[in-house]
Scaffold this active site. Structure first.
Site, PDB file in Angstrom:
ATOM      1  N   ARG A   1      11.073  26.603 -23.731  1.00 41.48           N
ATOM      2  CA  ARG A   1      12.510  26.520 -23.510  1.00 41.48           C
ATOM      3  C   ARG A   1      12.878  25.578 -22.364  1.00 41.48           C
ATOM      4  O   ARG A   1      13.903  24.884 -22.400  1.00 41.48           O
ATOM      5  CB  ARG A   1      13.044  27.930 -23.226  1.00 41.48           C
ATOM      6  CG  ARG A   1      14.535  28.021 -23.184  1.00 41.48           C
ATOM      7  CD  ARG A   1      15.087  29.417 -22.985  1.00 41.48           C
ATOM      8  NE  ARG A   1      14.134  30.463 -22.742  1.00 41.48           N
ATOM      9  CZ  ARG A   1      14.326  31.440 -21.835  1.00 41.48           C
ATOM     10  NH1 ARG A   1      15.412  31.443 -21.092  1.00 41.48           N
ATOM     11  NH2 ARG A   1      13.430  32.387 -21.687  1.00 41.48           N
TER      12      ARG A   1
ATOM     13  N   GLY B   1      -4.741  -6.742  16.695  1.00 42.84           N
ATOM     14  CA  GLY B   1      -4.763  -5.298  16.935  1.00 42.84           C
ATOM     15  C   GLY B   1      -4.842  -4.994  18.413  1.00 42.84           C
ATOM     16  O   GLY B   1      -4.046  -5.468  19.234  1.00 42.84           O
TER      17      GLY B   1
ATOM     18  N   HIS C   1     -13.424  -7.151   8.775  1.00 33.01           N
ATOM     19  CA  HIS C   1     -12.483  -6.250   8.109  1.00 33.01           C
ATOM     20  C   HIS C   1     -12.907  -5.923   6.675  1.00 33.01           C
ATOM     21  O   HIS C   1     -12.406  -4.955   6.091  1.00 33.01           O
ATOM     22  CB  HIS C   1     -11.083  -6.853   8.104  1.00 33.01           C
ATOM     23  CG  HIS C   1     -10.388  -6.762   9.441  1.00 33.01           C
ATOM     24  ND1 HIS C   1     -11.017  -7.008  10.628  1.00 33.01           N
ATOM     25  CD2 HIS C   1      -9.099  -6.442   9.762  1.00 33.01           C
ATOM     26  CE1 HIS C   1     -10.169  -6.855  11.626  1.00 33.01           C
ATOM     27  NE2 HIS C   1      -9.000  -6.506  11.132  1.00 33.01           N
TER      28      HIS C   1
ATOM     29  N   TYR D   1       1.086 -14.430  18.868  1.00 34.22           N
ATOM     30  CA  TYR D   1       0.252 -13.404  18.226  1.00 34.22           C
ATOM     31  C   TYR D   1      -0.146 -13.828  16.817  1.00 34.22           C
ATOM     32  O   TYR D   1       0.676 -14.284  16.016  1.00 34.22           O
ATOM     33  CB  TYR D   1       0.981 -12.060  18.153  1.00 34.22           C
ATOM     34  CG  TYR D   1       0.200 -11.020  17.376  1.00 34.22           C
ATOM     35  CD1 TYR D   1      -1.020 -10.557  17.844  1.00 34.22           C
ATOM     36  CD2 TYR D   1       0.654 -10.559  16.144  1.00 34.22           C
ATOM     37  CE1 TYR D   1      -1.759  -9.631  17.122  1.00 34.22           C
ATOM     38  CE2 TYR D   1      -0.075  -9.632  15.412  1.00 34.22           C
ATOM     39  CZ  TYR D   1      -1.284  -9.174  15.908  1.00 34.22           C
ATOM     40  OH  TYR D   1      -2.026  -8.280  15.185  1.00 34.22           O
TER      41      TYR D   1
ATOM     42  N   ASN E   1      -2.610  -8.542   5.591  1.00 31.82           N
ATOM     43  CA  ASN E   1      -1.657  -7.642   6.234  1.00 31.82           C
ATOM     44  C   ASN E   1      -0.531  -7.228   5.295  1.00 31.82           C
ATOM     45  O   ASN E   1       0.636  -7.529   5.540  1.00 31.82           O
ATOM     46  CB  ASN E   1      -1.071  -8.320   7.476  1.00 31.82           C
ATOM     47  CG  ASN E   1      -1.152  -7.419   8.691  1.00 31.82           C
ATOM     48  OD1 ASN E   1      -1.018  -6.208   8.569  1.00 31.82           O
ATOM     49  ND2 ASN E   1      -1.372  -8.007   9.857  1.00 31.82           N
TER      50      ASN E   1
END
Length: 533
Positions: free
Chosen positions: A302, A71, A94, A64, A213
């Site tokens: 306060r 994807g 992309h 891969y 990535n």
């Protein structure tokens, strides 16, 4: 635009190794153009891992990200002759962001952090890819990264792709002189790179994924927001103390025995100590210790250490998350020390997204409390003797009335920005990426919230300073702040005038904002009181 104080302790050169980067290193490169070098051991590690990746690329067994699609297309085996085109196609497709370009410092932080990941020796790129990345930074070349495009899962894909496209000699980039190249620009990115002696990269197997990535965009924005917020939360302690002086409040609720021993939140104790230091030796506070009919001050006075302290503790938590993420080597697939190339989900931005959202909530609350103190000083029913809106001639003059409107608008915007992005997930990539973090969007809105907070505190500073000056004038000079308050007023009055007839307010508010951004207020007050926490 985000203005920041000069940080003289920051390095002027940062060396990337396989690990060990600090938040200060990131700020130095992103904001102050520190140069970047690569340690020889990092280049050696990158070369060793790359040799292993090339062995896998030559194998007939699909791997891969090396010999497959990405994807939802991960099951498609890509023949060797198409793999260069695969890398180009990945980056070009992309780089699909839209909207205005993000700030230069954001782009530089993202680039530097991704270079850090490449140097880890876990991504499988060639040494030349890392070296070219660093060359872009040192040349001052800034890729145009669009506002919209990242879902904060599979990393900041679109923003990082716009950077990778420039690495290839394509896309759009700003030169060191601000000239925009590529797109509609007259010169191409390739020409810009050539001018600086940088050869565009022809991406090989695995390198496209390795460049895009990661969570570097959201992490870079988190680190810079933390640097700003550490300064602003201490600024809020100072402006709150000035408001206590302006409103004739008491300093007794800030005594140390009322904080750490009773409620041991460290941030609360630090904020209370800062406020007590700024109010020390104040003649205004001393003037009503006896015979004051008020039993307690309003919560916005306060309880200031409790709120600012909670912001401090939130910053500390976010800093821990950021430091762990800074040690990460995020890629998918990642090359493990034993040589396995393994798919994983480390690119999911949830850890960073959560703290970005958490900080936006804390920022909104801190801003809201500061606005309440400002409003109190402008209201004659609650300001204990001050003129309406701190005007020179109430009725004829409006004083700081509309400055508070501006402050209220900023606070309202902060409240909208506090709505978390990380609870929203929009599935993508044909349902392969069916849960995303929206961390990039959490970071973008936090940047705006931090800028809003600084402006809110600038308006409180202007208001409190005018209130103190009016008390001093009305008392014939008897009611004056202590050394800390006096130092704050002296810094402001160098460029922002004191009480008087109505005048053009916007430039004065902007100048007060710059006083805070440059760190001048904190430096002066810290020196006057012997240090702030």
């Amino acid at each position: 635009m985000t203005l920041t104080a000069p940080e003289t302790h920051l390095p002027t050169q940062v060396t990337l190794s396989t690990h060990g980067l600090t938040a200060e290193d990131v700020v130095a490169v992103a904001r102050h153009d520190a140069t970047v070098a690569v340690a020889p051991e990092a280049l050696d590690a990158v070369a060793r891992v790359r040799a292993h990746v090339e062995e896998l690329a030559a194998s007939e067994v699909p791997a891969y990200g090396i010999s497959t699609g990405f994807g939802a297309l991960a099951n498609l085996h890509i023949p060797q002759e198409k793999r260069t085109q695969l890398q180009k196609s990945l980056i070009r497709s992309h780089a699909a962001g839209m909207g205005p370009a993000v700030e230069r410092e954001v782009a530089r932080a993202l680039m530097f952090l991704r270079a850090k990941t490449l140097a880890s020796g876990r991504t499988g790129v060639r040494p030349v890819v890392l070296e070219t990345f660093v060359a872009l930074l040192n040349a001052g070349i800034t890729p145009v990264i669009r506002e919209f495009g990242s879902l904060g899962c599979s990393g900041d894909l679109a923003p990082l792709s716009h950077v990778a496209l420039v690495l290839m000699g394509e896309g759009e980039a700003f030169g060191p002189d601000g000239e925009r190249c590529g797109g509609a620009g007259e010169r191409t990115v390739a020409q810009l790179l050539a001018e600086h002696g940088i050869e565009p990269i022809v991406l090989a197997e695995k390198e496209g994924l390795a460049l895009v990535n990661g969570t570097e965009g959201m992490l870079g924005m988190l680190l810079m927001a933390l640097a700003d917020l550490r300064q602003l939360v201490t600024t809020a302690d100072v402006t709150a103390a000035l408001s206590v002086d302006g409103l004739m409040g008491t300093d007794q609720v800030f005594l140390p025995e009322l904080h750490a021993p009773l409620r041991p939140h460290p941030g609360q104790a630090d904020s209370a100590a800062n406020m007590l230091a700024v109010l020390r030796d104040s003649a205004i506070v001393a003037s009503h210790r006896e015979g004051d009919s008020r039993v307690q001050d309003a919560y916005s006075l306060r309880c200031a250490p409790q709120v600012a302290g909670a912001v401090r503790d939130t910053i500390a938590h976010a800093q821990g998350v950021a430091e762990r993420e800074l040690e990460a080597a995020i890629d998918n697939p990642v090359v493990l020390p034993d040589g396995r190339v393994s798919s994983n989900g480390n690119f999911h931005g949830a850890p960073v997204a959560y703290v970005l959202d958490f900080l936006a909530i804390a920022v909104a609350d801190l801003a809201s409390m500061a606005e309440r103190r400002t409003d109190r000083m402008l209201d004659p029913a609650r300001s204990h003797g001050l003129p309406a809106f701190l005007a020179h001639d109430p009725g004829v003059d409006s004083g700081l009335m509309i400055a508070q409107y501006t402050q209220a608008g900023l606070v309202s915007d902060c409240k909208r920005l506090a709505v978390p992005a990380s609870v929203d997930s929009i599935p993508s990539s044909a349902m392969q990426e069916d849960h995303v973090s929206m961390g990039w969007h959490a970071a973008r809105k936090l940047r705006k919230a931090v800028e809003n907070l600084r402006r809110v505190l600038a308006i409180e500073l202007v208001t409190a300073a005018r209130a103190i000056d009016l008390r001093t004038e009305a008392s014939g000079g008897a009611l004056v702040p202590g050394p800390g308050g006096a130092a704050a007023l002296e810094v402001l009055r160098r460029t922002v005038a004191g009480p008087g007839s109505d005048r053009f307010m916007s430039p004065e508010l902007e100048e007060a904002d710059r006083v805070l951004a440059r760190g001048e207020l904190l430096a002066a007050v810290s020196a006057a009181v012997g240090g702030l926490r």
